[in-house]
Every structure is written in structure tokens, then in C-alpha cells.
Scaffold this motif. Sequence first.
Motif, PDB file in Angstrom:
ATOM      1  N   ILE A 245       0.844  -1.203   0.000  1.00 40.36           N
ATOM      2  CA  ILE A 245       0.000   0.000   0.000  1.00 40.36           C
ATOM      3  C   ILE A 245       0.877   1.251   0.000  1.00 40.36           C
ATOM      4  O   ILE A 245       0.689   2.162  -0.815  1.00 40.36           O
ATOM      5  CB  ILE A 245      -0.949   0.004   1.220  1.00 40.36           C
ATOM      6  N   ALA A 246       1.841   1.285   0.925  1.00 38.22           N
ATOM      7  CA  ALA A 246       2.695   2.471   1.042  1.00 38.22           C
ATOM      8  C   ALA A 246       3.528   2.665  -0.224  1.00 38.22           C
ATOM      9  O   ALA A 246       3.667   3.794  -0.722  1.00 38.22           O
ATOM     10  CB  ALA A 246       3.599   2.350   2.267  1.00 38.22           C
ATOM     11  N   TRP A 247       4.075   1.585  -0.753  1.00 44.35           N
ATOM     12  CA  TRP A 247       4.893   1.683  -1.965  1.00 44.35           C
ATOM     13  C   TRP A 247       4.062   2.272  -3.094  1.00 44.35           C
ATOM     14  O   TRP A 247       4.499   3.169  -3.816  1.00 44.35           O
ATOM     15  CB  TRP A 247       5.436   0.302  -2.348  1.00 44.35           C
ATOM     16  N   ASN A 248       2.837   1.783  -3.254  1.00 45.77           N
ATOM     17  CA  ASN A 248       1.970   2.267  -4.323  1.00 45.77           C
ATOM     18  C   ASN A 248       1.645   3.750  -4.158  1.00 45.77           C
ATOM     19  O   ASN A 248       1.741   4.524  -5.114  1.00 45.77           O
ATOM     20  CB  ASN A 248       0.683   1.435  -4.350  1.00 45.77           C
ATOM     21  N   LEU A 249       1.265   4.153  -2.953  1.00 48.91           N
ATOM     22  CA  LEU A 249       0.905   5.553  -2.722  1.00 48.91           C
ATOM     23  C   LEU A 249       2.099   6.483  -2.919  1.00 48.91           C
ATOM     24  O   LEU A 249       1.970   7.548  -3.533  1.00 48.91           O
ATOM     25  CB  LEU A 249       0.324   5.728  -1.319  1.00 48.91           C
ATOM     26  N   ILE A 250       3.267   6.086  -2.419  1.00 47.62           N
ATOM     27  CA  ILE A 250       4.449   6.937  -2.548  1.00 47.62           C
ATOM     28  C   ILE A 250       4.886   7.017  -4.006  1.00 47.62           C
ATOM     29  O   ILE A 250       5.207   8.098  -4.512  1.00 47.62           O
ATOM     30  CB  ILE A 250       5.595   6.429  -1.629  1.00 47.62           C
ATOM     31  N   ARG A 251       4.895   5.894  -4.699  1.00 51.82           N
ATOM     32  CA  ARG A 251       5.288   5.904  -6.117  1.00 51.82           C
ATOM     33  C   ARG A 251       4.324   6.755  -6.942  1.00 51.82           C
ATOM     34  O   ARG A 251       4.750   7.557  -7.779  1.00 51.82           O
ATOM     35  CB  ARG A 251       5.353   4.476  -6.659  1.00 51.82           C
ATOM     36  N   ASN A 252       3.023   6.608  -6.709  1.00 49.91           N
ATOM     37  CA  ASN A 252       2.050   7.436  -7.427  1.00 49.91           C
ATOM     38  C   ASN A 252       2.271   8.915  -7.130  1.00 49.91           C
ATOM     39  O   ASN A 252       2.235   9.752  -8.035  1.00 49.91           O
ATOM     40  CB  ASN A 252       0.616   7.064  -7.037  1.00 49.91           C
ATOM     41  N   ALA A 253       2.480   9.225  -5.861  1.00 49.62           N
ATOM     42  CA  ALA A 253       2.695  10.623  -5.475  1.00 49.62           C
ATOM     43  C   ALA A 253       3.926  11.179  -6.181  1.00 49.62           C
ATOM     44  O   ALA A 253       3.913  12.312  -6.675  1.00 49.62           O
ATOM     45  CB  ALA A 253       2.846  10.741  -3.956  1.00 49.62           C
ATOM     46  N   TRP A 254       4.994  10.389  -6.234  1.00 52.74           N
ATOM     47  CA  TRP A 254       6.226  10.864  -6.871  1.00 52.74           C
ATOM     48  C   TRP A 254       6.018  11.106  -8.367  1.00 52.74           C
ATOM     49  O   TRP A 254       6.533  12.055  -8.936  1.00 52.74           O
ATOM     50  CB  TRP A 254       7.375   9.885  -6.637  1.00 52.74           C
ATOM     51  N   GLN A 255       5.224  10.270  -9.019  1.00 51.58           N
ATOM     52  CA  GLN A 255       4.978  10.428 -10.453  1.00 51.58           C
ATOM     53  C   GLN A 255       4.207  11.713 -10.753  1.00 51.58           C
ATOM     54  O   GLN A 255       4.327  12.256 -11.840  1.00 51.58           O
ATOM     55  CB  GLN A 255       4.225   9.221 -10.996  1.00 51.58           C
ATOM     56  N   HIS A 256       3.438  12.204  -9.784  1.00 47.78           N
ATOM     57  CA  HIS A 256       2.576  13.355 -10.045  1.00 47.78           C
ATOM     58  C   HIS A 256       2.999  14.635  -9.333  1.00 47.78           C
ATOM     59  O   HIS A 256       2.382  15.682  -9.527  1.00 47.78           O
ATOM     60  CB  HIS A 256       1.129  13.013  -9.671  1.00 47.78           C
ATOM     61  N   CYS A 257       4.035  14.581  -8.493  1.00 46.26           N
ATOM     62  CA  CYS A 257       4.421  15.760  -7.716  1.00 46.26           C
ATOM     63  C   CYS A 257       5.432  16.628  -8.479  1.00 46.26           C
ATOM     64  O   CYS A 257       5.822  16.308  -9.605  1.00 46.26           O
ATOM     65  CB  CYS A 257       4.988  15.345  -6.357  1.00 46.26           C
ATOM     66  N   GLN A 258       5.867  17.698  -7.829  1.00 45.83           N
ATOM     67  CA  GLN A 258       6.826  18.621  -8.445  1.00 45.83           C
ATOM     68  C   GLN A 258       8.270  18.145  -8.330  1.00 45.83           C
ATOM     69  O   GLN A 258       9.182  18.788  -8.833  1.00 45.83           O
ATOM     70  CB  GLN A 258       6.681  20.011  -7.819  1.00 45.83           C
ATOM     71  N   LYS A 259       8.487  17.022  -7.638  1.00 42.29           N
ATOM     72  CA  LYS A 259       9.809  16.400  -7.493  1.00 42.29           C
ATOM     73  C   LYS A 259      10.837  17.331  -6.858  1.00 42.29           C
ATOM     74  O   LYS A 259      11.971  17.429  -7.293  1.00 42.29           O
ATOM     75  CB  LYS A 259      10.300  15.862  -8.837  1.00 42.29           C
ATOM     76  N   LYS A 260      10.400  18.012  -5.812  1.00 38.34           N
ATOM     77  CA  LYS A 260      11.278  18.892  -5.047  1.00 38.34           C
ATOM     78  C   LYS A 260      11.412  18.332  -3.632  1.00 38.34           C
ATOM     79  O   LYS A 260      10.724  17.382  -3.262  1.00 38.34           O
ATOM     80  CB  LYS A 260      10.681  20.306  -4.949  1.00 38.34           C
TER      81      LYS A 260
END
Length: 177
Positions: A74-89
Motif C-alpha cells: 500500500i505504502a509503496w503504491n501511494l508513494i510511487r504514485n505521489a512521486w509520479q505526479h508531484c513537483q519532485k522537489k
Amino acid sequence: MIRNNAKRIDRIVGEVLQLNRRDRQQPEMIALSEFLHALTDEIVQAENMPPGGVQMQIPADLTVIFDRGHLNQIAWNLIRNAWQHCQKKEGSIRIAARAGYMGDAVICELADDGPGIPAELRGQIFEPFFTTRPGGTGLGLYIARELADANGAALELLPKGPGAHFRMTMKRAVTPA
């Protein structure tokens, strides 16, 4: 093209097979801060994220009852999704946890600084095979919610913004005094 589609089908089959594990959870007491810090370090390395991209505020004494493999997925999926859509800062992904108001739950929230999920798609994100990403299987959030449910937890998308904001409410492990 055939190779890419074969890889995509392989991912779909693998993710569908993971649903079979839903009914075979092995709940245990997990120190949430220690678990998420170790997992995030692993994700940062695997996804080539810069250190500091994920910031956490999790009290060291929070312990949950959850299947370790399920919580990992669950955590891996949420964090990976967040990273794909965030500003990467630095601090683009924020994870915070606290004890629930009644003391028998732990509330863990993950938010990112990306564009968020459009209102017209919010009702579909937990549906199987729904994806906005080319090559995505559309099973990640569906499986995450199913695994949360199998562990007596609830995973939801909050209306707060900016960015996507998820909350998972889990059973708190009460340690004897």
C-alpha cells in the motif's frame, strides 16, 4: 509493440494475483515510524528519488496491527504514485501520522504537491483498471484499498488540496502499560 503489451499483461496478471493474498493476511504489531522510514529509504533508492523528496512526521510510539507485506504494498503504491505526479522537489511528498481521537486507531496521511486529481476523476480512482497513465494497469489504488480493507483499515482520497491527499485509518496496537 508486442513486447510492451506482453510486459503490460504480465504486470496486470501479477497485480491480479496479489489480490488472492488479500484473504491470507498475517497481522502483526508494526512500529509505524520505523517501518515507513525503512520502506521510504528503499523506495527512494529504487525510484531514483532525491533524499528529502519525502518528509515524514510520525511519532515513534505509534504501533499498528497490519500485515507487513500488505502495508508495504500500500505504502509503496501511494508513494510511487505521489512521486509520479508531484513537483519532485524537497518535501514534495508529506507523510504524517497521529493517534485517532478515540485512541484505538492510527490515522496516516500522505499528500503531494502535484496538480491533484481532477474532480471528474475522483470517483473512479479506486476502480479496477482505471488509469490515467499510459502503460498503467489501473490496479494499484484498487489493490491498495482492497488490502487496507482486508486488514480492517480504510483508505480514502480526501478532498483537500493542493495535490492528492490520501488518508488511511488503521487499527492501533495498544501496548500494555
